[in-house]
Write a protein that holds these residues in place. Structure first.
Motif, PDB file in Angstrom:
ATOM      1  N   ASP A  35      -2.386  14.017   9.226  1.00 18.24           N
ATOM      2  CA  ASP A  35      -1.418  14.921   9.846  1.00 18.24           C
ATOM      3  C   ASP A  35      -1.962  16.346   9.742  1.00 18.24           C
ATOM      4  O   ASP A  35      -1.963  16.935   8.661  1.00 18.24           O
ATOM      5  CB  ASP A  35      -0.067  14.796   9.131  1.00 18.24           C
ATOM      6  N   ASP A  36      -2.435  16.865  10.873  1.00 21.92           N
ATOM      7  CA  ASP A  36      -3.033  18.205  10.865  1.00 21.92           C
ATOM      8  C   ASP A  36      -2.030  19.289  10.487  1.00 21.92           C
ATOM      9  O   ASP A  36      -2.401  20.277   9.857  1.00 21.92           O
ATOM     10  CB  ASP A  36      -3.638  18.519  12.234  1.00 21.92           C
ATOM     11  N   ASP A  37      -0.780  19.109  10.880  1.00 21.76           N
ATOM     12  CA  ASP A  37       0.240  20.114  10.550  1.00 21.76           C
ATOM     13  C   ASP A  37       0.528  20.168   9.058  1.00 21.76           C
ATOM     14  O   ASP A  37       0.678  21.245   8.479  1.00 21.76           O
ATOM     15  CB  ASP A  37       1.538  19.832  11.311  1.00 21.76           C
ATOM     16  N   GLU A  38       0.623  18.993   8.429  1.00 20.50           N
ATOM     17  CA  GLU A  38       0.918  18.913   6.991  1.00 20.50           C
ATOM     18  C   GLU A  38      -0.352  18.956   6.144  1.00 20.50           C
ATOM     19  O   GLU A  38      -0.275  19.099   4.932  1.00 20.50           O
ATOM     20  CB  GLU A  38       1.688  17.626   6.684  1.00 20.50           C
ATOM     21  N   THR A  39      -1.501  18.785   6.765  1.00 20.55           N
ATOM     22  CA  THR A  39      -2.803  18.635   6.098  1.00 20.55           C
ATOM     23  C   THR A  39      -2.756  17.571   5.005  1.00 20.55           C
ATOM     24  O   THR A  39      -3.233  17.773   3.899  1.00 20.55           O
ATOM     25  CB  THR A  39      -3.362  19.975   5.555  1.00 20.55           C
TER      26      THR A  39
ATOM     27  N   LEU B  40       0.841  -1.183   0.000  1.00 23.06           N
ATOM     28  CA  LEU B  40       0.000   0.000   0.000  1.00 23.06           C
ATOM     29  C   LEU B  40       0.883   1.242   0.000  1.00 23.06           C
ATOM     30  O   LEU B  40       1.836   1.335   0.768  1.00 23.06           O
ATOM     31  CB  LEU B  40      -0.899  -0.010   1.243  1.00 23.06           C
ATOM     32  N   GLN B  41       0.546   2.170  -0.882  1.00 25.61           N
ATOM     33  CA  GLN B  41       1.329   3.400  -0.999  1.00 25.61           C
ATOM     34  C   GLN B  41       0.389   4.598  -1.056  1.00 25.61           C
ATOM     35  O   GLN B  41      -0.693   4.514  -1.633  1.00 25.61           O
ATOM     36  CB  GLN B  41       2.192   3.375  -2.254  1.00 25.61           C
ATOM     37  N   LEU B  42       0.822   5.703  -0.461  1.00 26.39           N
ATOM     38  CA  LEU B  42       0.075   6.953  -0.506  1.00 26.39           C
ATOM     39  C   LEU B  42       1.050   8.052  -0.898  1.00 26.39           C
ATOM     40  O   LEU B  42       2.043   8.282  -0.216  1.00 26.39           O
ATOM     41  CB  LEU B  42      -0.543   7.238   0.866  1.00 26.39           C
ATOM     42  N   ASP B  43       0.780   8.695  -2.013  1.00 23.74           N
ATOM     43  CA  ASP B  43       1.638   9.777  -2.508  1.00 23.74           C
ATOM     44  C   ASP B  43       1.213  11.075  -1.820  1.00 23.74           C
ATOM     45  O   ASP B  43       0.223  11.708  -2.215  1.00 23.74           O
ATOM     46  CB  ASP B  43       1.506   9.886  -4.024  1.00 23.74           C
ATOM     47  N   GLN B  44       1.944  11.475  -0.784  1.00 25.74           N
ATOM     48  CA  GLN B  44       1.564  12.655  -0.017  1.00 25.74           C
ATOM     49  C   GLN B  44       1.662  13.942  -0.822  1.00 25.74           C
ATOM     50  O   GLN B  44       0.949  14.904  -0.525  1.00 25.74           O
ATOM     51  CB  GLN B  44       2.386  12.749   1.271  1.00 25.74           C
ATOM     52  N   GLU B  45       2.500  13.974  -1.838  1.00 21.20           N
ATOM     53  CA  GLU B  45       2.586  15.173  -2.679  1.00 21.20           C
ATOM     54  C   GLU B  45       1.297  15.388  -3.454  1.00 21.20           C
ATOM     55  O   GLU B  45       0.914  16.521  -3.732  1.00 21.20           O
ATOM     56  CB  GLU B  45       3.780  15.079  -3.635  1.00 21.20           C
TER      57      GLU B  45
ATOM     58  N   PRO C 279     -10.310  11.292  -4.145  1.00 22.66           N
ATOM     59  CA  PRO C 279     -10.507  12.087  -5.366  1.00 22.66           C
ATOM     60  C   PRO C 279      -9.185  12.430  -6.064  1.00 22.66           C
ATOM     61  O   PRO C 279      -9.183  12.708  -7.263  1.00 22.66           O
ATOM     62  CB  PRO C 279     -11.211  13.351  -4.869  1.00 22.66           C
ATOM     63  N   ALA C 280      -8.087  12.412  -5.335  1.00 22.14           N
ATOM     64  CA  ALA C 280      -6.790  12.729  -5.930  1.00 22.14           C
ATOM     65  C   ALA C 280      -6.144  11.509  -6.585  1.00 22.14           C
ATOM     66  O   ALA C 280      -5.173  11.647  -7.320  1.00 22.14           O
ATOM     67  CB  ALA C 280      -5.842  13.308  -4.875  1.00 22.14           C
ATOM     68  N   GLY C 281      -6.671  10.322  -6.289  1.00 22.23           N
ATOM     69  CA  GLY C 281      -6.102   9.109  -6.857  1.00 22.23           C
ATOM     70  C   GLY C 281      -4.680   8.847  -6.400  1.00 22.23           C
ATOM     71  O   GLY C 281      -3.865   8.319  -7.157  1.00 22.23           O
ATOM     72  N   CYS C 282      -4.371   9.232  -5.162  1.00 22.17           N
ATOM     73  CA  CYS C 282      -2.983   9.140  -4.706  1.00 22.17           C
ATOM     74  C   CYS C 282      -2.687   7.898  -3.865  1.00 22.17           C
ATOM     75  O   CYS C 282      -1.595   7.778  -3.320  1.00 22.17           O
ATOM     76  CB  CYS C 282      -2.599  10.407  -3.947  1.00 22.17           C
ATOM     77  N   ILE C 283      -3.660   6.977  -3.762  1.00 19.60           N
ATOM     78  CA  ILE C 283      -3.443   5.748  -2.999  1.00 19.60           C
ATOM     79  C   ILE C 283      -3.417   4.582  -3.972  1.00 19.60           C
ATOM     80  O   ILE C 283      -4.272   4.468  -4.850  1.00 19.60           O
ATOM     81  CB  ILE C 283      -4.572   5.525  -1.978  1.00 19.60           C
ATOM     82  N   ALA C 284      -2.430   3.720  -3.814  1.00 18.72           N
ATOM     83  CA  ALA C 284      -2.308   2.546  -4.684  1.00 18.72           C
ATOM     84  C   ALA C 284      -1.933   1.337  -3.844  1.00 18.72           C
ATOM     85  O   ALA C 284      -1.266   1.440  -2.821  1.00 18.72           O
ATOM     86  CB  ALA C 284      -1.250   2.771  -5.750  1.00 18.72           C
ATOM     87  N   ASN C 285      -2.381   0.185  -4.267  1.00 17.82           N
ATOM     88  CA  ASN C 285      -2.064  -1.071  -3.622  1.00 17.82           C
ATOM     89  C   ASN C 285      -1.391  -1.959  -4.663  1.00 17.82           C
ATOM     90  O   ASN C 285      -2.012  -2.831  -5.249  1.00 17.82           O
ATOM     91  CB  ASN C 285      -3.330  -1.720  -3.060  1.00 17.82           C
ATOM     92  N   ASP C 286      -0.109  -1.671  -4.919  1.00 19.14           N
ATOM     93  CA  ASP C 286       0.634  -2.360  -5.982  1.00 19.14           C
ATOM     94  C   ASP C 286       1.328  -3.598  -5.477  1.00 19.14           C
ATOM     95  O   ASP C 286       1.923  -3.625  -4.467  1.00 19.14           O
ATOM     96  CB  ASP C 286       1.682  -1.414  -6.582  1.00 19.14           C
TER      97      ASP C 286
END
Length: 62
Positions: A28-32, A4-9, A55-62
């Motif tokens: 993370d409230d500081d980083e939102t 599982l990956q989450l692209d925080q950018e 909605p950002a499509g930034c989570i993947a389960n590769d």
């Protein structure tokens, strides 16, 4: 095994993944930005719902 990956950018901070799967995703409230909770069971059933709800499509389960 899938990783599982989450692209925080790319994360827009909507918290949809946290609402769908709070045992795996935190916020993370500081980083939102969302993050994957260290040691969480990333094979939990709600992970696919969280991926679909992002909605950002930034989570993947590769």
């Amino acid at each position: 095994m899938a990783e599982l990956q989450l692209d925080q950018e790319e994360c827009i901070g909507c918290e949809a993944c946290v609402e769908a799967c709070p045992e795996v995703f935190g916020f993370d409230d500081d980083e939102t930005k969302a993050f994957i909770i260290e040691g969480a069971d990333t094979s939990a059933d709600c992970v696919e719902e969280a991926i679909a709800s992002c909605p950002a499509g930034c989570i993947a389960n590769d």
